[in-house]
Scaffold this motif. Structure first.
Motif, PDB file in Angstrom:
ATOM      1  N   VAL A  39      14.455  -8.737   4.303  1.00  0.00           N
ATOM      2  CA  VAL A  39      14.754  -7.504   3.914  1.00  0.00           C
ATOM      3  C   VAL A  39      15.352  -6.961   5.112  1.00  0.00           C
ATOM      4  O   VAL A  39      15.059  -6.821   5.537  1.00  0.00           O
ATOM      5  N   ALA A  40      16.796  -6.991   4.922  1.00  0.00           N
ATOM      6  CA  ALA A  40      17.151  -6.109   6.456  1.00  0.00           C
ATOM      7  C   ALA A  40      16.889  -4.743   6.394  1.00  0.00           C
ATOM      8  O   ALA A  40      16.457  -3.798   5.535  1.00  0.00           O
ATOM      9  N   LEU A  99       4.244  -1.908  -8.059  1.00  0.00           N
ATOM     10  CA  LEU A  99       4.478  -3.232  -6.813  1.00  0.00           C
ATOM     11  C   LEU A  99       4.273  -3.107  -5.705  1.00  0.00           C
ATOM     12  O   LEU A  99       3.824  -4.018  -5.467  1.00  0.00           O
ATOM     13  N   LYS A 100       4.504  -1.665  -4.965  1.00  0.00           N
ATOM     14  CA  LYS A 100       4.259  -1.847  -3.680  1.00  0.00           C
ATOM     15  C   LYS A 100       2.726  -2.246  -3.383  1.00  0.00           C
ATOM     16  O   LYS A 100       2.712  -2.822  -2.394  1.00  0.00           O
ATOM     17  N   LEU A 101       1.919  -1.901  -4.229  1.00  0.00           N
ATOM     18  CA  LEU A 101       0.341  -2.388  -3.042  1.00  0.00           C
ATOM     19  C   LEU A 101       0.269  -3.441  -4.296  1.00  0.00           C
ATOM     20  O   LEU A 101       0.108  -4.121  -3.220  1.00  0.00           O
ATOM     21  N   TRP A 110       9.910  -8.686  -5.031  1.00  0.00           N
ATOM     22  CA  TRP A 110       9.822  -8.741  -3.334  1.00  0.00           C
ATOM     23  C   TRP A 110      10.423  -7.382  -2.573  1.00  0.00           C
ATOM     24  O   TRP A 110       9.926  -6.813  -1.823  1.00  0.00           O
ATOM     25  N   ALA A 111      11.334  -6.856  -3.107  1.00  0.00           N
ATOM     26  CA  ALA A 111      12.602  -5.990  -2.513  1.00  0.00           C
ATOM     27  C   ALA A 111      11.903  -4.111  -3.082  1.00  0.00           C
ATOM     28  O   ALA A 111      12.008  -3.483  -2.618  1.00  0.00           O
ATOM     29  N   GLY A 112      10.712  -4.175  -3.952  1.00  0.00           N
ATOM     30  CA  GLY A 112      10.158  -2.997  -4.295  1.00  0.00           C
ATOM     31  C   GLY A 112      10.674  -2.279  -5.865  1.00  0.00           C
ATOM     32  O   GLY A 112      10.726  -1.004  -6.063  1.00  0.00           O
ATOM     33  N   LEU A 113      11.530  -3.388  -6.136  1.00  0.00           N
ATOM     34  CA  LEU A 113      12.015  -2.662  -7.731  1.00  0.00           C
ATOM     35  C   LEU A 113      11.770  -3.833  -9.106  1.00  0.00           C
ATOM     36  O   LEU A 113      12.101  -4.710  -9.175  1.00  0.00           O
ATOM     37  N   PRO A 114      10.953  -2.439  -9.740  1.00  0.00           N
ATOM     38  CA  PRO A 114      10.836  -2.884 -10.959  1.00  0.00           C
ATOM     39  C   PRO A 114      11.687  -3.603 -11.830  1.00  0.00           C
ATOM     40  O   PRO A 114      13.039  -3.593 -12.365  1.00  0.00           O
ATOM     41  N   VAL A 115      10.849  -4.465 -12.536  1.00  0.00           N
ATOM     42  CA  VAL A 115      11.712  -4.902 -13.655  1.00  0.00           C
ATOM     43  C   VAL A 115      11.253  -5.824 -14.871  1.00  0.00           C
ATOM     44  O   VAL A 115       9.960  -5.344 -15.038  1.00  0.00           O
ATOM     45  N   SER A 175      19.161 -11.475   3.318  1.00  0.00           N
ATOM     46  CA  SER A 175      18.857 -10.250   3.554  1.00  0.00           C
ATOM     47  C   SER A 175      19.091  -8.723   2.939  1.00  0.00           C
ATOM     48  O   SER A 175      18.398  -7.749   3.134  1.00  0.00           O
ATOM     49  N   GLU A 176      20.559  -9.131   3.489  1.00  0.00           N
ATOM     50  CA  GLU A 176      21.055  -7.603   3.072  1.00  0.00           C
ATOM     51  C   GLU A 176      21.066  -7.611   1.089  1.00  0.00           C
ATOM     52  O   GLU A 176      21.095  -6.757   0.567  1.00  0.00           O
ATOM     53  N   HIS A 177      21.268  -8.496   0.848  1.00  0.00           N
ATOM     54  CA  HIS A 177      21.384  -8.475  -0.712  1.00  0.00           C
ATOM     55  C   HIS A 177      20.320  -7.573  -1.443  1.00  0.00           C
ATOM     56  O   HIS A 177      19.955  -6.925  -2.216  1.00  0.00           O
ATOM     57  N   LEU A 178      18.800  -8.224  -0.519  1.00  0.00           N
ATOM     58  CA  LEU A 178      17.198  -7.691  -0.656  1.00  0.00           C
ATOM     59  C   LEU A 178      17.499  -6.152  -1.033  1.00  0.00           C
ATOM     60  O   LEU A 178      16.573  -5.755  -1.364  1.00  0.00           O
ATOM     61  N   ALA A 179      18.125  -6.284   0.628  1.00  0.00           N
ATOM     62  CA  ALA A 179      18.044  -4.474   1.276  1.00  0.00           C
ATOM     63  C   ALA A 179      17.949  -3.328   0.148  1.00  0.00           C
ATOM     64  O   ALA A 179      17.923  -3.029  -0.139  1.00  0.00           O
ATOM     65  N   ARG A 180      19.312  -3.759  -0.572  1.00  0.00           N
ATOM     66  CA  ARG A 180      20.026  -2.981  -1.288  1.00  0.00           C
ATOM     67  C   ARG A 180      19.706  -2.439  -2.809  1.00  0.00           C
ATOM     68  O   ARG A 180      20.236  -1.860  -2.942  1.00  0.00           O
ATOM     69  N   HIS A 181      18.776  -3.733  -2.601  1.00  0.00           N
ATOM     70  CA  HIS A 181      17.748  -2.812  -4.189  1.00  0.00           C
ATOM     71  C   HIS A 181      17.605  -1.853  -3.666  1.00  0.00           C
ATOM     72  O   HIS A 181      17.385  -1.151  -5.157  1.00  0.00           O
ATOM     73  N   ALA A 182      16.926  -1.529  -3.099  1.00  0.00           N
ATOM     74  CA  ALA A 182      16.126   0.270  -2.349  1.00  0.00           C
ATOM     75  C   ALA A 182      17.789   0.760  -3.347  1.00  0.00           C
ATOM     76  O   ALA A 182      16.449   2.423  -3.466  1.00  0.00           O
ATOM     77  N   ALA A 183      18.450   1.184  -3.165  1.00  0.00           N
ATOM     78  CA  ALA A 183      19.758   1.382  -4.332  1.00  0.00           C
ATOM     79  C   ALA A 183      19.721   2.114  -5.744  1.00  0.00           C
ATOM     80  O   ALA A 183      19.710   2.563  -6.540  1.00  0.00           O
ATOM     81  N   ALA A 184      18.569   1.329  -6.201  1.00  0.00           N
ATOM     82  CA  ALA A 184      18.919   1.076  -7.911  1.00  0.00           C
ATOM     83  C   ALA A 184      17.178   1.654  -8.694  1.00  0.00           C
ATOM     84  O   ALA A 184      16.109   1.573  -7.277  1.00  0.00           O
TER      85      ALA A 184
END
Length: 762
Positions: free
Chosen positions: A549-550, A721-723, A662-667, A633-642
């Motif tokens: 993840v970038a 999810l983080k855990l 993997w990026a920490g975003l619930p689905v 890697s950048e695509h994974l990183a931008r998940h943090a904005a959602a």
């Protein structure tokens, strides 16, 4: 009859016999002016007009002759031939059927009637008529040849071959039969024999353009593309107006990735024959592959206007429309697809059906139709009777996707972790080796044996696998783009497995197993799979923990997102979005003021259509934000904005769900009844977040709204999810690899014990 009229009639006959049709016509017209009800005169005049290609006038004369003598077999037969030239095949059939009632023992009549039935696509009935012709004249070599063509059109290749052989036994110099035999041998994948037949045909008739074109098709199958182009060019030198050869040349240029030239060939073919549905279809396929979806849609609509029953075209049209989110007539189109699948019609590629409906029974039936037609079991090499005994089990993975592709992103670490003390790994790659990427390099380095086989035929690849004594052949592609199902139809290994790339049954008897888990294929659904099910304990899907993840932190404004308000997102391909999904999303947005929906931008047409569709649902289109494609890697990183990933159905997020988790975003998912509609649920179970699995649109919408309006509840899921990310099975690739290897061992042990494939639980 006066002596003067008798002279006129005799003069007409004499002029006809010496080929002076103009003089014969004038004499007959003068004669009929004085003797208007003379059958022979009208019949002869009709024959003259036919010789002059004046078919409408010939038709009128035949009708007048038959009004005078309705029982003339010769006139009825000739009229039938005339009507076929006018494109009036149904009327021609009626004329010849009348003649047959008058003269049922005339072989030529049965033959001609059968030919018309073939033109009408009634091949089974035509076959019966050819049999009648041969009953009355067993040495009728033309009937054997045309009977072979009818059997070929009906998919009875071995029977067709027997008739061509009989025709050639009766007439060894029959060039057309040699060429037709070649086409049939090609369908039976006996390519060397097919080439020999074309060469024999061309030796007999070097100017036979169709044989040159047919030879080109076989050379293309053999991946001998330059030779194929040369034969098409020869055919087109002989007949520049040969529409089929232009289309075939386009197919070879397409294989060579010379797309502009291919399209030019299809256009030339269609200029010559605007009704040539196959050329429209070929052009549509290449436009679709180039992501020129609106243009592809035009091609498929044209095909269906020519012939609404053309095989596969309706499915291709609906698929292209889905890729641009054009949903006019959506429900009626899906209903029609299902009806046609139930009638065993060749209507849609099974992969394209996955996103359109949620019925596992229909998906299996569709796969069976497709595999039987496109990839029937080949018996070229026979059964693998020898049981291989090696110090290590030889596993081969077959794929076109050892590149920047979801399959590679999921499997890269799996390949690296395989136990080399128990397994010897082989990779067969169908994709151009020049298309290197970090994934391709990484995957190549993880295999002891990596074979570039794009330019080999399916048979050659299957033979290579047999020569290498592969124990387990694993298909990572199924019916996806660039897959090579024909390899498995040739039986590349004693154990063949459908794994990962295609989320559904192959419907093929030669695929022994499908890798799954209890969520994607409940035991109650086993009957909807032609393969035996291999159950892994957590999830069927592998993952790569090395995906980076970038470190870049994207600002919302940088991503085009509002600074305030809840961000729903879905990075699935746009073809997975359907009217019902957008209905749910619109209702969610309406209940969460200030929220936006962040989607992947697949193509401009889809973007515009989705915005228009949202407006129809009374939601402002500016609440849709579109994300362009980025490096992984950048695509994974931008998940943090959602804030929350909203899944689609009946085709769930697969790799995109793993990306989000993997990026920490619930689905949030809605689970359906098919493999493809249960994948996200499998992943959520494997990371111990089952509360995010819903079963109805009402549950899905209610939970989405609850999480958006109760930030503390959403935060709980994010913390879990983080855990769980590195403690639960979903991203434990070492554990996953051990489970998959256990499955391979169980498959192998069953085979070595002479047990048929059976369901396996790990």
């Amino acid at each position: 009859m006066s002596s003067q009229n008798q002279i006129l009639f005799q003069r007409a006959i004499q002029s006809f016999h010496v080929g002076d049709f103009s003089a014969a016509e004038q004499a007959l017209l003068s004669y009929l002016g004085a003797t208007p009800n003379h059958f022979d005169a009208f019949h002869l005049l009709a024959i003259i007009y036919a010789n002059l290609d004046r078919w409408s006038e010939a038709n009128e004369c035949y009708k007048k002759a038959l009004q005078i003598n309705p029982s003339s077999v010769a006139a009825l037969s000739n009229w039938g031939s005339c009507l076929t030239r006018l494109g009036q095949n149904d009327q021609a059939l009626n004329a010849l059927e009348r003649a047959l009632t008058l003269e049922p023992k005339l072989a030529a009549l049965w033959f001609n009637t059968a030919n018309i039935l073939c033109d009408l696509g009634r091949f089974e009935r035509a076959s019966q008529y050819y049999e009648k012709a041969l009953y009355f004249n067993p040495d009728y070599f033309q009937a054997h040849n045309n009977y072979g063509k009818a059997l070929f059109a009906n998919g009875q290749f071995n029977e067709a071959l027997a008739n061509y052989n009989k025709a050639l036994e009766l007439n060894p110099d029959f060039a057309e039969a040699w060429s037709n035999k070649g086409i049939t041998l090609q369908e039976l994948k006996r390519y060397a024999e097919a080439i020999a037949c074309y060469d024999k045909s061309l030796c007999l008739n070097p100017g036979y353009a169709e044989a040159w074109s047919n030879k080109g098709i076989t050379l293309q199958e053999l991946k001998r593309f330059d030779e194929a182009l040369n034969t098409y060019n020869k055919a087109l030198e002989l007949n520049p107006d040969f529409a089929e050869a232009w289309s075939n040349k386009g197919n070879t240029l397409n294989e060579l990735k010379r797309y502009a030239e291919a399209i030019a060939c299809y256009d030339k073919s269609l200029c010559l024959n605007p009704g040539y549905a196959e050329a429209w279809s070929n052009k549509g396929a290449i436009l679709n592959m180039l992501k020129l979806y609106p243009e592809a849609i035009i091609q498929y609509e044209k095909i269906l206007s020519i012939d609404p029953n053309i095989e596969w075209a309706l499915g291709d049209l609906i698929d292209s429309r889905m890729k641009v989110c054009f949903w006019d007539g959506y429900q009626s189109s899906i209903k029609m697809l299902v009806e046609k699948v139930n009638k065993l019609q060749k209507i849609i590629n099974p992969f394209k059906l996955l996103a359109l409906q949620d019925d596992a029974r229909i998906q299996k039936k569709c796969a069976e139709i497709y595999s039987l037609d496109s990839f029937p079991q080949a018996h070229t090499f026979g059964k693998i009777s020898k049981k291989y005994k090696h110090p290590k089990i030889r596993i081969a993975y077959f794929s076109a996707d050892y590149r920047e592709h979801p399959t590679a992103q999921l499997t890269a670490e799996l390949f690296e972790l395989h136990d080399r003390s128990r397994f010897e790994l082989f990779a067969f790659s169908f994709y151009d080796s020049a298309q290197d990427s970090k994934y391709r390099t990484r995957i190549k380095n993880s295999f002891e044996n990596f074979y570039e086989v794009e330019n080999k035929t399916d048979q050659e690849i299957a033979q290579l696998a047999r020569d290498l004594e592969i124990d387990i052949a694993i298909d990572l592609g199924g019916y996806t783009q660039f897959a090579r199902t024909g390899i498995f139809a040739c039986r590349a290994a004693p154990i063949q497995v459908n794994y990962l790339g295609y989320p559904g049954t192959m419907g093929a008897s030669y695929m022994d197993y499908i890798v799954a888990d209890p969520t994607v294929i409940p035991e109650s659904s086993q009957k909807f799979f032609s393969e035996k099910v291999v159950y892994l304990p957590d999830t069927y899907q592998p993952n790569d923990r090395k995906r980076q993840v970038a470190t870049k932190v994207f600002s919302k404004s940088e991503l085009g997102l509002p600074d305030q308000g809840f961000i729903f997102c879905c990075f699935n391909n746009n073809f997975k979005i359907n009217p019902e999904v957008l209905d749910s999303w619109a209702r969610i947005l309406s209940q969460v003021p200030g929220s936006v929906l962040w989607l992947l931008e697949d193509n401009p047409s889809a973007k515009n259509n989705l915005m228009a569709e949202l407006e129809k649902r009374d939601i402002a289109s500016d609440r849709l934000i579109f994300a362009g494609r980025l490096q992984t890697s950048e695509h994974l990183a931008r998940h943090a904005a959602a804030d929350l990933f909203l899944d689609t159905w009946p085709y769930n997020a697969h790799t995109t769900a793993s990306d989000a988790l993997w990026a920490g975003l619930p689905v949030l998912t809605r689970m359906g009844q098919t493999f493809a509609s249960r994948v996200a649920a499998s992943l959520l179970n494997a990371i111990d977040l089952p509360e995010l699995i819903t079963s109805t649109s009402e549950e899905y919408e209610a939970l989405a709204v609850k999480l958006a309006t109760h930030p503390e509840k959403l935060q709980e899921f994010k913390e879990r999810l983080k855990l769980n990310r590195l403690t639960k099975p979903l991203f434990n690739t070492e554990l996953y690899t051990k489970h998959l290897e256990t499955a391979y061992l169980k498959m192998y042990e069953r085979y070595q014990a002479d047990l048929a494939p059976g369901h396996i639980f790990v």
